[in-house]
Structures are given as structure tokens and as C-alpha cells.
Design a protein around this motif. Structure first.
Motif, short mmCIF file in Angstrom:
data_model
loop_
_atom_site.label_atom_id
_atom_site.label_comp_id
_atom_site.label_asym_id
_atom_site.label_seq_id
_atom_site.Cartn_x
_atom_site.Cartn_y
_atom_site.Cartn_z
N TYR B 29 0.84 -1.21 0.00
CA TYR B 29 0.00 0.00 0.00
C TYR B 29 0.87 1.25 0.00
O TYR B 29 0.61 2.20 -0.73
N GLY B 30 1.90 1.23 0.84
CA GLY B 30 2.78 2.38 0.94
C GLY B 30 3.41 2.76 -0.39
O GLY B 30 3.64 3.92 -0.66
N ILE B 31 3.65 1.77 -1.22
CA ILE B 31 4.40 2.06 -2.43
C ILE B 31 3.50 2.31 -3.64
O ILE B 31 3.82 3.13 -4.49
N ILE B 32 2.38 1.59 -3.76
CA ILE B 32 1.51 1.87 -4.92
C ILE B 32 0.04 2.10 -4.53
O ILE B 32 -0.84 2.07 -5.39
N GLN B 33 -0.22 2.32 -3.25
CA GLN B 33 -1.58 2.62 -2.78
C GLN B 33 -2.58 1.57 -3.23
O GLN B 33 -3.68 1.88 -3.68
N LEU B 34 -2.18 0.31 -3.14
CA LEU B 34 -3.07 -0.79 -3.50
C LEU B 34 -3.24 -1.69 -2.28
O LEU B 34 -2.27 -2.06 -1.63
N ILE B 35 -4.51 -2.01 -1.94
CA ILE B 35 -4.76 -3.07 -0.97
C ILE B 35 -4.71 -4.36 -1.78
O ILE B 35 -5.61 -4.65 -2.57
N ASN B 36 -3.65 -5.11 -1.61
CA ASN B 36 -3.48 -6.32 -2.41
C ASN B 36 -4.26 -7.47 -1.78
O ASN B 36 -3.75 -8.21 -0.95
N LEU B 82 3.55 -8.16 -12.05
CA LEU B 82 3.96 -7.93 -13.44
C LEU B 82 2.81 -8.17 -14.42
O LEU B 82 2.58 -7.37 -15.32
N VAL B 83 2.07 -9.25 -14.19
CA VAL B 83 1.06 -9.66 -15.17
C VAL B 83 -0.28 -8.97 -14.92
O VAL B 83 -0.93 -8.52 -15.86
N ALA B 84 -0.66 -8.85 -13.64
CA ALA B 84 -2.03 -8.40 -13.35
C ALA B 84 -2.12 -6.95 -12.91
O ALA B 84 -3.12 -6.29 -13.16
N TYR B 85 -1.10 -6.42 -12.23
CA TYR B 85 -1.22 -5.09 -11.65
C TYR B 85 -0.53 -4.02 -12.49
O TYR B 85 -1.04 -2.92 -12.68
N ILE B 94 -9.44 1.74 -8.75
CA ILE B 94 -10.44 0.68 -8.59
C ILE B 94 -10.16 -0.49 -9.54
O ILE B 94 -10.47 -1.63 -9.24
N PHE B 95 -9.52 -0.21 -10.68
CA PHE B 95 -9.21 -1.27 -11.65
C PHE B 95 -8.28 -2.31 -11.03
O PHE B 95 -8.53 -3.50 -11.07
N VAL B 96 -7.20 -1.80 -10.46
CA VAL B 96 -6.18 -2.72 -9.96
C VAL B 96 -6.66 -3.39 -8.68
O VAL B 96 -6.34 -4.55 -8.41
N LEU B 97 -7.52 -2.68 -7.93
CA LEU B 97 -8.11 -3.29 -6.73
C LEU B 97 -8.99 -4.48 -7.13
O LEU B 97 -8.96 -5.55 -6.51
#
Lengths: 237, 294
Positions: B29-36, B82-85, B94-97
Motif C-alpha cells: 500500500y505504501g508504495i503503490i496505494q493498493l490493498i493487495n 507484473l502480469v495483473a497489476y 479501482i481497476f487494480v483493486l
């Protein structure tokens, strides 16, 4: 020697045609300034040169090498350093850590150390605040830090984007004096983007005037400063 | 009193695992603001790789299996990014989430196909047993001691990487301002890959810790993944110390609730906490009031 040769570059932000064929040259050892109104495309030009924005068409030669389309981190390693608009210091890192990140691409520890000392001489205020978080500095101090950080990478060409933006007038003077000093003492080639045309033309050798994504006028800085059109449009006379 | 201490110890043991998983959430999250949301699945993959290594390649020392699991989970995360995000990075968040949720479901089902849906156990690794602290009336199982100790070692290692290495400096720079980091000559794509790798390798280690204590199945990552997500939010998403504290707190609270109320509420309390944190202090315990970036 021509250090930077920009030929007819176009940049689009989505459907907006932001740069419509900008060409300019920067000779080694000189200060070249890019002036123009807000939204003329000055920052866009720098962002395109450092690779942050993709070119639609056009070519950029830097020290005889084509750098158009190269990734940002490689362009920095080529020696073209971009000190961005709004300073962009790392707010939660200390002043020292910010300066050290400027030297990220280098491995010569002793050289980095002596360059740090040089930065402290150039900006004594930074030395007093080494262990302070960069976000707590004043705007002017952050600008000094951003310039110092850029110098830590030992660039061949330093691009400064609006170093006077949002800074107390007294500090603006000091920062411009320092820019001139860096150019004179370190033989640093500088491409300076400024809204403050008056100050910029005073320290520059050469100038370009940008209007709505195009170069509309260029010439020796002293000639531009005397040009009645420039005086009317940008110097407030 | 001894009952309380026992719950506390059990909570710390589980909480240290939540903390390790939460670190991965918070780093990414810290680096790309994504909740993985696929992060729990990296733990599951680590557990299966650990089970496979220990069961099929008999005689493999646990330490070796642990390293293999961490590497496998880390590499899987690099591949997922690499493939999905990465192709979605310039799109709205919202796309990457959504992609992360998709990857989560995909990995669960991939686990089912590859490893089967029945639970797998690790071979017994330790002399079963526990150390009793007679005077306090509490028992610490060997496996709990092992998990706690190794968790501390891994957290210390992470701290060293983030604060004392060049790639760590690059990570901190990237998390604060990605464009400025690129202008320093930092290859931020590499930094992002590295962050995924480190975060998922910690989750992979937790997979092995889980496998040592419970059984391994394709859906095992869901509950700890969610608990750790709540831990990361509780601690302040983006903050590494926050993730550690949040993880330990969730572990302890779960055990106290299970012990004093009922284990029925153990899972529910996590989400009650999430709602409370989000409504009272959305930035979490150690989070900063940064509207966009942490």
C-alpha cells in the motif's frame, strides 16, 4: 558544444496537444531559460526531456546520444537531472537522507562526502537542519534542498523548474544568486524554467519564450530582456 | 491472572503471524496505494510449497523449506504484479483493486487444482510439548516459541533492509513520491517488484508457521489475510511499525474474545474492530493524515 538538442517535440495529455513542436538548444556551460505564462508548456517541456512524459513525436539528443523514449532512471544516469516544480523533496525523510538520495546513482563514497560538504557551503541553512524532516522546512529551504539534492547526482545538465515558485522574495534573490554561482564555479550547464522572466533573463545567457506549446521567440537573454514585446508581456513594463 | 497471561501468550503467537502478513499489505500500500487482496494467497502458496518440500523431499531441514517457501511466495507475487497489476497502474485505482480480488480467487482455485482441496499436514517437526512457567501458571508451546522468535528475526531483518540498505532507501523514496524517486535515478519498477517480493516472502514464511501448527488447504489464506488486513488498517496503513503493533493487537484481542466470551465471536471481533477504526480514526494508530500518499 551543444549539450542538449531538442528537435520539434510534441507531447499530448490525452486529447490535449500540450507541446506543438518545441525546438531548443543548450550549449555546454551556459544558462538557458525557458520563460512564458502559466500553461505555456514550460514544465511539460522539462517533463518530456526527463522522460516523465512520453513524446508523441520529435527527437532529443543529449551529449550526442538520442534519449527520446529512454526510461527516466536511465536519463538521470546519462547526466540529465530534473529538479521538479514544487520541489518534490521526500517530506518524511531527513534533509541528509534527501541529499543522499540525490547521489543514489553514484558509488564513490568519498566523492559523495566531499560533495555534501560543497552543498553545505552553498546552502549553509541546510547544514543547520540536517536531521530535520524535509517536510518541516520552509518553501525556500525546500527549494535549496531540492537543488542540492539534484547537484548530488553530479549531473552534466541541470534542469530547474520554477525555483522561485511560492518563495519569499528575499529568498528568491538568494536562490538565483546561487544558481548563477553554481553555473560560474562548477561550470554547470543549466536549463531554467521560470515565470519570473525578469530574474531568469538576468542570470541566463540565452532564452526561449514559450506560448501555448510553441516557441514564439528566442535569442540572447539580454536582447530578450530589452525586447519591447517581452517587456510588455512578461516584464510588466 | 494466569488465564489472562495464557491468552496473551497465545495471542502474541498468532498476532506475530498476523503482523508479518500485515507488513506485506502495508508495504505494498505504501508504495503503490493498493490493498493487495491476493496477499493472503501468497501465504497459502508458501504453506503448500513448505508442505510439499517437507513431505516429498524427506530430510529437508525446516530452515531450508522455510527459505524455499519464502522464495516461492515472493516470486509468485512478483509475477502477479507484473502480469495483473502493472498493466493497470495508470488506470483508476479501482481497476487494480478489482484485479487483486480476481487474482485472489484465481490463486485459491489454482491451489485447489494443483494441490487438491483436501487438507494437507506438515510432518511433525518438533518434539511436541511446551515449556511451563509454573510460578505464573502458563504454558508456551515449542511451536509458539519458534514462531514468535522467527517472527521477531524476520521483522528485524525487514527493518534493516528498509532503513540500512540502498534498496531500502529507494523503497522509502518511492513510497513518498514516485516521480521524484524516478528523478533520483531509481528504477521504481524494480523497487515495486522488490517490495512485492519482500512482502510476499514474509507471508510465505507465515504459511510455513501455520502449516506447522494447523493443516494446509487452498482457502487457508482467507481468514489470516483478512485479519492481517484489519491489522494493517488498525496500525495505520502504510506504516511498518503500525502493521506490527496492529497484528499483535488483533492476535491478542481475538484470543481474549475467544477465551472470555466465545470462540464463535473470534472472527467477528476483527470486523467490529475494522468498523470502529474506520469510523473513529481512519488513519489508524500510527497512520499519518496524508490524504493521498503515506
Amino acid at each position: 558544444m551543444t549539450m542538449l538538442d531538442v528537435q520539434d517535440i510534441h507531447v499530448h495529455y490525452g486529447a490535449i496537444h500540450a507541446l506543438k513542436g518545441v525546438s531548443l538548444k543548450v550549449e555546454a556551460g551556459t544558462i538557458v531559460t525557458l520563460i512564458g505564462a502559466n500553461g505555456a508548456g514550460k514544465s511539460t517541456t522539462l517533463r518530456a526531456l526527463s522522460g516523465l512524459l512520453p513524446l508523441s513525436t520529435g527527437a532529443i539528443d543529449f551529449i550526442g546520444q538520442s534519449i527520446g523514449g529512454r526510461p527516466v532512471h536511465k536519463i538521470v544516469r546519462d547526466g540529465l537531472c530534473h529538479c521538479p516544480e514544487g520541489r518534490k523533496v521526500f517530506p518524511q525523510l531527513t534533509v541528509k537522507a534527501n541529499l543522499e538520495l540525490g547521489a543514489y546513482i553514484r558509488h564513490d563514497k568519498t566523492g559523495i562526502k566531499s560533495d555534501l560538504e560543497q552543498i553545505y557551503q552553498l546552502f549553509p541553512r541546510l547544514k543547520e537542519r540536517l536531521s530535520q524532516a524535509a517536510g518541516t522546512l520552509s518553501g525556500g529551504e525546500q527549494q535549496m534542498l531540492a537543488i542540492g539534492r539534484s547537484l548530488m547526482g553530479r549531473p552534466r545538465l541541470l534542469m530547474l523548474d520554477e525555483p522561485s515558485l511560492g518563495i519569499a522574495p528575499l529568498l528568491v534573490q538568494e536562490i538565483f544568486r546561487t544558481i548563477k554561482k553554481i553555473n560560474a564555479e562548477q561550470k554547470m550547464t543549466i536549463l531554467l524554467v521560470e515565470q519570473n522572466a525578469h530574474m531568469a533573463l538576468k542570470i541566463a545567457d540565452h532564452g526561449y519564450v514559450l506560448e501555448t506549446g510553441k516557441v514564439v521567440l528566442s535569442g540572447k537573454a539580454s536582447d530578450l530582456a530589452a525586447d519591447p514585446r517581452i517587456k510588455a508581456a512578461y516584464l510588466g513594463h | 491472572m494466569s488465564e489472562f497471561l495464557q491468552f496473551l501468550i497465545n495471542g502474541l503467537a498468532v498476532g506475530s503471524m498476523y503482523a508479518l502478513i500485515a507488513l506485506g499489505y502495508t508495504m505494498v500500500y505504501g508504495i503503490i496505494q493498493l490493498i493487495n487482496f491476493a496477499h493472503g494467497e501468497f501465504m497459502m502458496m508458501g504453506a503448500f510449497v513448505g508442505a510439499f518440500t517437507l513431505n516429498r523431499l524427506q530430510g529437508t531441514p525446516l530452515a531450508v523449506a522455510l527459505v524455499i517457501s519464502m522464495l516461492a511466495a515472493g516470486l509468485l507475487a512478483v509475477l502477479v504484479e507484473l502480469v495483473a497489476y502493472r498493466p493497470l497502474r495508470r488506470q483508476p485505482k479501482i481497476f487494480v483493486l478489482t484485479a487483486a480480488i480476481a487474482v485472489s480467487v484465481l490463486l485459491q482455485n489454482l491451489g485447489r487444482i494443483v494441490f487438491g482441496s483436501s487438507a494437507v499436514s506438515f510432518p511433525a517437526q518438533f518434539p511436541q510439548g511446551s515449556i511451563g512457567l509454573e510460578s505464573l501458571g502458563v504454558w508456551v508451546e515449542y511451536s509458539q516459541l519458534f514462531v514468535l522468535g522467527l517472527s521477531l528475526v524476520l521483522m528485524a531483518a525487514l527493518w534493516l533492509i528498509v532503513h540500512k540498505t540502498k534498496i531500502g532507501a529507494a523503497m522509502r523514496a518511492t513510497s513518498q513520491d514516485i516521480d521524484a524517486a524516478r528523478l533520483m535515478g531509481i528504477n521504481t519498477n524494480l523497487v515495486i517488484s522488490f517490495t512485492f517480493f519482500i512482502g510476499a516472502s514474509l507471508a510465505g514464511a507465515v504459511g510455513v508457521f501455520y502449516g506447522m501448527q494447523y493443516s494446509v488447504d487452498p482457502l487457508m489464506g482467507v481468514q489470516p489475510g483478512l485479519a492481517a488486513f484489519v491489522a494493517a488498517v488498525l496500525g495505520g496503513i502504510g506504516s511498518l511499525p503500525g502493521a506490527m503493533i496492529g497484528g499483535l493487537l488483533i492476535g491478542i484481542i481475538e484470543n481474549l474474545v475467544a477465551g472470555y466470551l466465545s470462540s464463535t465471536y473470534q472472527g467477528a471481533i476483527t470486523f467490529v474492530l475494522l468498523i470502529l477504526v474506520l469510523s473513529i480514526k481512519p488513519t489508524g494508530l500510527l497512520g499519518r493524515m496524508a490524504p493521498v500518499k503515506v
